[in-house]
Design an enzyme around this catalytic site. Sequence first.
Site, PDB file in Angstrom:
ATOM      1  N   HIS A  71      54.245  39.480  15.206  1.00  0.00           N
ATOM      2  CA  HIS A  71      56.497  38.875  14.453  1.00  0.00           C
ATOM      3  C   HIS A  71      56.889  39.859  14.931  1.00  0.00           C
ATOM      4  CE1 HIS A  71      58.525  36.590  11.035  1.00  0.00           C
ATOM      5  NE2 HIS A  71      58.999  37.562  11.108  1.00  0.00           N
ATOM      6  N   ARG A  76      57.032  38.480  28.336  1.00  0.00           N
ATOM      7  CA  ARG A  76      58.409  37.966  28.632  1.00  0.00           C
ATOM      8  C   ARG A  76      58.413  37.727  30.389  1.00  0.00           C
ATOM      9  NH1 ARG A  76      58.631  39.594  24.644  1.00  0.00           N
ATOM     10  NH2 ARG A  76      59.247  41.216  23.562  1.00  0.00           N
ATOM     11  N   ASP A 132      52.196  34.689  20.462  1.00  0.00           N
ATOM     12  CA  ASP A 132      53.296  35.032  20.385  1.00  0.00           C
ATOM     13  C   ASP A 132      52.865  36.775  20.888  1.00  0.00           C
ATOM     14  OD1 ASP A 132      53.457  35.577  18.152  1.00  0.00           O
ATOM     15  OD2 ASP A 132      54.829  34.061  17.535  1.00  0.00           O
ATOM     16  N   THR A 157      54.776  30.122   8.154  1.00  0.00           N
ATOM     17  CA  THR A 157      54.485  31.774   8.754  1.00  0.00           C
ATOM     18  C   THR A 157      53.706  32.835   7.897  1.00  0.00           C
ATOM     19  OG1 THR A 157      56.179  31.650  10.654  1.00  0.00           O
ATOM     20  CG2 THR A 157      56.082  33.426   9.121  1.00  0.00           C
ATOM     21  N   SER A 214      50.022  36.431  16.139  1.00  0.00           N
ATOM     22  CA  SER A 214      51.273  36.694  16.679  1.00  0.00           C
ATOM     23  C   SER A 214      51.592  38.314  15.092  1.00  0.00           C
ATOM     24  CB  SER A 214      52.206  35.896  15.242  1.00  0.00           C
ATOM     25  OG  SER A 214      53.210  36.222  15.868  1.00  0.00           O
ATOM     26  N   ARG A 253      61.769  36.862  21.974  1.00  0.00           N
ATOM     27  CA  ARG A 253      63.582  37.560  22.887  1.00  0.00           C
ATOM     28  C   ARG A 253      63.729  36.684  24.237  1.00  0.00           C
ATOM     29  NH1 ARG A 253      60.607  41.310  19.707  1.00  0.00           N
ATOM     30  NH2 ARG A 253      61.679  42.394  18.070  1.00  0.00           N
TER      31      ARG A 253
END
Length: 368
Positions: free
Chosen positions: A267, A302, A298, A180, A265, A322
């Site tokens: 984060h 959802r 990412d 990352t 991403s 999440r």
Amino acid sequence: MSPTRRGVLAAPAMGAAVLGQPAAAPLRITSMEALEAAARAVLPPATYDWIAGAAGAGLTQRRNRTALDAATITPRMLTGVGPPDLSLTLLGQALAHPVLVAPMGLQGLAHPEGEVASARGAAAAGALFCAPMVASRSLEEVATAGGPRWFQLYLPRDRGMALDLATRAAAAGYTALVPTLDAPIAAFRERDLAHGFTPPPALARGNDRPSYAHPLLGGTDAGLSWADLAWFMARAPLPVVPKGVLAAADARRAMEAGAAALIVSSHGGRQFDGAPAAFEALPRCVAAVAGRVPVLMDSGPRRGLDVMKALAAGATAVAIGRPMWWGLALGGAEGVQAVLGRIVEELGVAMRLAGCGSLGDVTAELLN
């Protein structure tokens, strides 16, 4: 009520995701919003805010959602397709579908089995699981869950530790390493500051070893450079997939340094508040690598429709964050499996309604 004392969940008010059923039973997911509300009801407030919160004023976190919500897919009629084929091959590995589990640290905050439960749920749902370095369970324990798996790490100041983690991951059957890049230091997260919340250090040490010079929670190299990443990639025993790319120039540099794939991403909005949405950055990163390596995404997805939009914008696969926490908090491995199953099913329905019979049919021509 803490996640270790769930027993039978009382039915929350309207829109509940779980209606008075045992936590071990399959979740009845009416919506992702209801799922989050049910998880919020069983998590301590500070823990929920740590998971759900973002950096600063939450600008990037909101952009991640508004960018996806604003995009539309124009369906094609009478294409004659049947049930869509969601399968793909990623870095030489056959996968049942393009929905992955993003790396999320400290999963022991949501469930006693932490990352092991998440990995079991992912394996049962046919999803690739990205195990985090900062974890409550060791990468070897996580590997016992089976299923395809990658290992995420922050490159620590101790380079020997980095290579030892990579060697351990290879020995445990992981097939790629995910450094990352976007967290050299911690951002200001106002909801955590309001609670005075700091993750318990014991939950971060699942991958620690006595030989490591620094505990993993504080071992990230804040001065990391492209030369450091290239050094690691040249010595890593597995393909390397850098995560946290948003700029086209960085996508090219990572590819030229030897990256096997990239993850676009932000984060989840938890680091630089002011960054573009990952979905906005995705097409320019895809264009920059020009098909030479897969590009994943990412931060924000959802639902299955979000996954389809990202695929149409050029992503090879999409990692979910999440919602995995909510499933884990409510039902452990079975909760994670249920959430993944719902997202994959939504993706299949969206593709069928849009006239797409395979992932190859989900192209930019559909996306407005």
